[in-house]
Design a protein around this motif. Structure first.
Motif, PDB file in Angstrom:
ATOM      1  N   ALA A 298       0.827  -1.208   0.000  1.00 42.75           N
ATOM      2  CA  ALA A 298       0.000   0.000   0.000  1.00 42.75           C
ATOM      3  C   ALA A 298       0.862   1.259   0.000  1.00 42.75           C
ATOM      4  O   ALA A 298       0.518   2.259  -0.649  1.00 42.75           O
ATOM      5  CB  ALA A 298      -0.931  -0.018   1.209  1.00 42.75           C
ATOM      6  N   ALA A 299       1.989   1.218   0.705  1.00 45.75           N
ATOM      7  CA  ALA A 299       2.875   2.386   0.751  1.00 45.75           C
ATOM      8  C   ALA A 299       3.423   2.710  -0.639  1.00 45.75           C
ATOM      9  O   ALA A 299       3.520   3.883  -1.024  1.00 45.75           O
ATOM     10  CB  ALA A 299       4.024   2.125   1.725  1.00 45.75           C
ATOM     11  N   VAL A 301       1.963   1.989  -3.485  1.00 49.23           N
ATOM     12  CA  VAL A 301       0.837   2.514  -4.258  1.00 49.23           C
ATOM     13  C   VAL A 301       0.600   3.986  -3.924  1.00 49.23           C
ATOM     14  O   VAL A 301       0.375   4.820  -4.815  1.00 49.23           O
ATOM     15  CB  VAL A 301      -0.437   1.682  -3.991  1.00 49.23           C
ATOM     16  CG1 VAL A 301      -1.657   2.324  -4.660  1.00 49.23           C
ATOM     17  CG2 VAL A 301      -0.256   0.253  -4.480  1.00 49.23           C
ATOM     18  N   VAL A 302       0.684   4.318  -2.645  1.00 48.02           N
ATOM     19  CA  VAL A 302       0.474   5.708  -2.218  1.00 48.02           C
ATOM     20  C   VAL A 302       1.535   6.622  -2.821  1.00 48.02           C
ATOM     21  O   VAL A 302       1.229   7.717  -3.308  1.00 48.02           O
ATOM     22  CB  VAL A 302       0.484   5.805  -0.677  1.00 48.02           C
ATOM     23  CG1 VAL A 302       0.571   7.265  -0.227  1.00 48.02           C
ATOM     24  CG2 VAL A 302      -0.769   5.151  -0.103  1.00 48.02           C
ATOM     25  N   VAL A 303       2.786   6.183  -2.816  1.00 44.15           N
ATOM     26  CA  VAL A 303       3.868   7.010  -3.354  1.00 44.15           C
ATOM     27  C   VAL A 303       3.647   7.306  -4.836  1.00 44.15           C
ATOM     28  O   VAL A 303       3.751   8.456  -5.283  1.00 44.15           O
ATOM     29  CB  VAL A 303       5.236   6.322  -3.134  1.00 44.15           C
ATOM     30  CG1 VAL A 303       6.333   7.032  -3.934  1.00 44.15           C
ATOM     31  CG2 VAL A 303       5.591   6.312  -1.653  1.00 44.15           C
ATOM     32  N   THR A 305       0.862   7.145  -6.471  1.00 47.72           N
ATOM     33  CA  THR A 305      -0.368   7.916  -6.648  1.00 47.72           C
ATOM     34  C   THR A 305      -0.127   9.385  -6.341  1.00 47.72           C
ATOM     35  O   THR A 305      -0.573  10.275  -7.082  1.00 47.72           O
ATOM     36  CB  THR A 305      -1.482   7.359  -5.754  1.00 47.72           C
ATOM     37  OG1 THR A 305      -1.685   5.971  -6.058  1.00 47.72           O
ATOM     38  CG2 THR A 305      -2.784   8.118  -5.973  1.00 47.72           C
ATOM     39  N   LEU A 306       0.573   9.668  -5.255  1.00 46.32           N
ATOM     40  CA  LEU A 306       0.887  11.059  -4.909  1.00 46.32           C
ATOM     41  C   LEU A 306       1.789  11.709  -5.961  1.00 46.32           C
ATOM     42  O   LEU A 306       1.751  12.920  -6.171  1.00 46.32           O
ATOM     43  CB  LEU A 306       1.553  11.118  -3.533  1.00 46.32           C
ATOM     44  CG  LEU A 306       0.651  10.763  -2.343  1.00 46.32           C
ATOM     45  CD1 LEU A 306       1.455  10.791  -1.045  1.00 46.32           C
ATOM     46  CD2 LEU A 306      -0.531  11.721  -2.260  1.00 46.32           C
ATOM     47  N   TRP A 310      -2.008   7.116 -11.299  1.00 47.36           N
ATOM     48  CA  TRP A 310      -3.014   6.249 -10.709  1.00 47.36           C
ATOM     49  C   TRP A 310      -3.055   4.964 -11.507  1.00 47.36           C
ATOM     50  O   TRP A 310      -3.352   4.950 -12.692  1.00 47.36           O
ATOM     51  CB  TRP A 310      -4.360   6.947 -10.686  1.00 47.36           C
ATOM     52  CG  TRP A 310      -5.517   6.160 -10.150  1.00 47.36           C
ATOM     53  CD1 TRP A 310      -6.726   5.982 -10.746  1.00 47.36           C
ATOM     54  CD2 TRP A 310      -5.597   5.450  -8.898  1.00 47.36           C
ATOM     55  NE1 TRP A 310      -7.566   5.198  -9.968  1.00 47.36           N
ATOM     56  CE2 TRP A 310      -6.884   4.852  -8.818  1.00 47.36           C
ATOM     57  CE3 TRP A 310      -4.698   5.241  -7.851  1.00 47.36           C
ATOM     58  CZ2 TRP A 310      -7.281   4.077  -7.730  1.00 47.36           C
ATOM     59  CZ3 TRP A 310      -5.099   4.466  -6.772  1.00 47.36           C
ATOM     60  CH2 TRP A 310      -6.378   3.902  -6.720  1.00 47.36           C
TER      61      TRP A 310
END
Length: 454
Positions: A298-299, A301-303, A305-306, A310
């Motif tokens: 998840a981390a 994916v977050v990086v 995405t930010l 996406w």
């Protein structure tokens, strides 16, 4: 009397499966040749492989023959007798030599340094990436074809992590085709370490040793050197190995690598099948490992995405881009089964009999036992040499039926193919040398009769 005849029955079953493999491959080659002759656009001159018929020898031929002969002659014995750290080191070195020598059959330039420099490849785009943040935020907008700034074929067909890897090489002074090709070889060969480490961590050191020589003489090495998919296979295998080791020292970095894998290929969402299997096969702390690894994924994916990319947008666009090219013309009715013939040439002829033996090793439900208890007993007693190949087979079949893998799967499916070979642990020790010879012969024949394309 039953136990006396069982080995004979197993041998006959192996021969039947081998015969089915030969029939499948013959059908794929024959039908492919007929379709090409009739003008059907398979876009694969040597279907079912993405290659052309061109018998040739090269500077790598003597080295490839030497490595093959040594591993066939002594590989099974070395796997049994060598101390574990030395076994991994020797296996990695032998895998590098095997992969590199196969690449050099086509010559230094054509076989290695120019593979990733053509217009369709990642290195074509590296000079155009002047700012990584801008590239990531605008990556999805350049996926579709027929626009002035659309990405090249391989870059558009993958998430930005694949391009980032080669941009990173260039930024540290390792730009160009030679460095990229050698990176594919050196990293791709780490699969010969990661897979045995995974098996040993899951309590199957004997199986790890049995599989070891098959990971060296892997026919898929023809495409590992030099193809980015070799690097992808290495990332996935290392991530799974770290999950098997477990604890914070394994689960978190393993999850980070598997999260990164999602940004190397959209198809690696199917790696989740293997990852869950590895976690379930652990003897203890399954929930803790799963949660730590999931948080690490998840981390990642977050990086991304930010940073402006996406994943789901990229996937939807790449499905459209896929059918803007050759996929729109390649007939699914041929490739849906011919892909499996290509897989046979990448995994080698041992894969069918080995997987058959692995499936046969699943315990049969006993009478009067609750189904849930039976399933738990089956999973626990069969172990990693059964469930990892089955998980890999499930992933391959899902990819095949998606209609997003029409041709070129001999390299695209490398990250799954290596886990099918775990089933070779079920082969009788007396048969392994012959199967190793068949594996080596397959790789040598493909590399010397065909001009493969990455």
């Amino acid at each position: 009397m039953t136990t006396m005849t069982r080995p004979g029955r197993s041998r006959r079953a192996d021969l039947i499966v081998l015969g089915a493999e030969v029939a499948l491959l013959a059908a794929a080659v024959t039908v492919g040749a007929l379709l090409n002759h009739r003008g059907v656009r398979l876009h694969a001159d040597a279907a079912p492989l993405y290659a052309s018929w061109q018998p040739h020898l090269g500077v790598g031929t003597p080295a490839a023959l030497l490595v093959a002969a040594l591993v066939v002659w002594r590989g099974v014995r070395w796997a049994t007798d060598t101390r574990w750290p030395w076994l991994l080191a020797v296996g990695y070195l032998a895998s590098v030599l095997w992969t590199l020598s196969l690449a050099l059959v086509d010559g230094w330039s054509a076989g290695l340094t120019e593979r990733l420099t053509v217009q369709a490849e990642y290195l074509h785009e590296v000079p155009r990436v002047t700012d990584v943040a801008t590239m990531l935020s605008g990556f999805a907008a350049r996926i579709l074809d027929f626009q002035p700034d659309s990405w090249s074929t391989h870059t558009a067909g993958h998430p930005p992590g694949a391009l980032l890897f080669f941009v990173g090489l260039e930024r540290i002074g390792l730009g160009g085709g030679a460095a990229a090709g050698l990176a594919c070889v050196l990293l791709g060969a780490t699969v010969s370490v990661s897979v045995p480490v995974t098996l040993r961590a899951l309590g199957a050191e004997g199986a790890a040793r049995a599989v070891w020589p098959f990971l060296i003489l892997f026919p898929g090495a023809v495409w590992v050197g030099a193809s980015a998919d070799g690097i992808f296979a290495a990332v996935v295998a290392a991530g799974l190995a770290l999950l098997a080791v477990g604890g914070r020292g394994g689960a978190v970095p393993g999850g980070l690598l598997l999260g990164l894998a999602l940004y190397l290929s959209y198809g690696f969402v199917l790696v989740g099948v293997l990852a869950v299997t590895v976690v379930l096969l652990r003897a203890r702390d399954r929930l803790g490992v799963f949660l730590l690894a999931a948080a690490a994924v998840a981390a990642v994916v977050v990086v991304f995405t930010l940073a402006g990319f996406w994943w789901l947008d990229g996937y939807q666009l790449v499905a459209r881009r896929y059918y803007q090219g050759w996929a729109a013309e390649r007939p699914f009715g041929y490739w849906v089964w011919a892909n499996l013939a290509a897989l046979l040439l990448s995994a080698g002829p041992v894969v069918g009999p080995a997987v058959r033996r692995a499936v046969a090793a699943v315990p049969i439900r006993g009478p009067g036992r609750p189904l849930a208890a039976t399933l738990r007993q089956r999973f626990a007693s069969a172990g990693p040499t059964v469930w990892l190949p089955i998980a890999a087979a499930v992933a391959v079949l899902a990819a095949d039926l998606s209609a997003l893998s029409k041709a070129e799967v001999e390299r695209i499916w490398l990250p799954f193919t290596v886990w099918l070979l775990v089933a070779t642990a079920h082969l009788p020790a007396s048969h392994r040398r012959w199967w190793l010879a068949a594996q080596a012969a397959t790789a040598l024949a493909v590399n010397h009769l065909l001009w493969t394309v990455s």
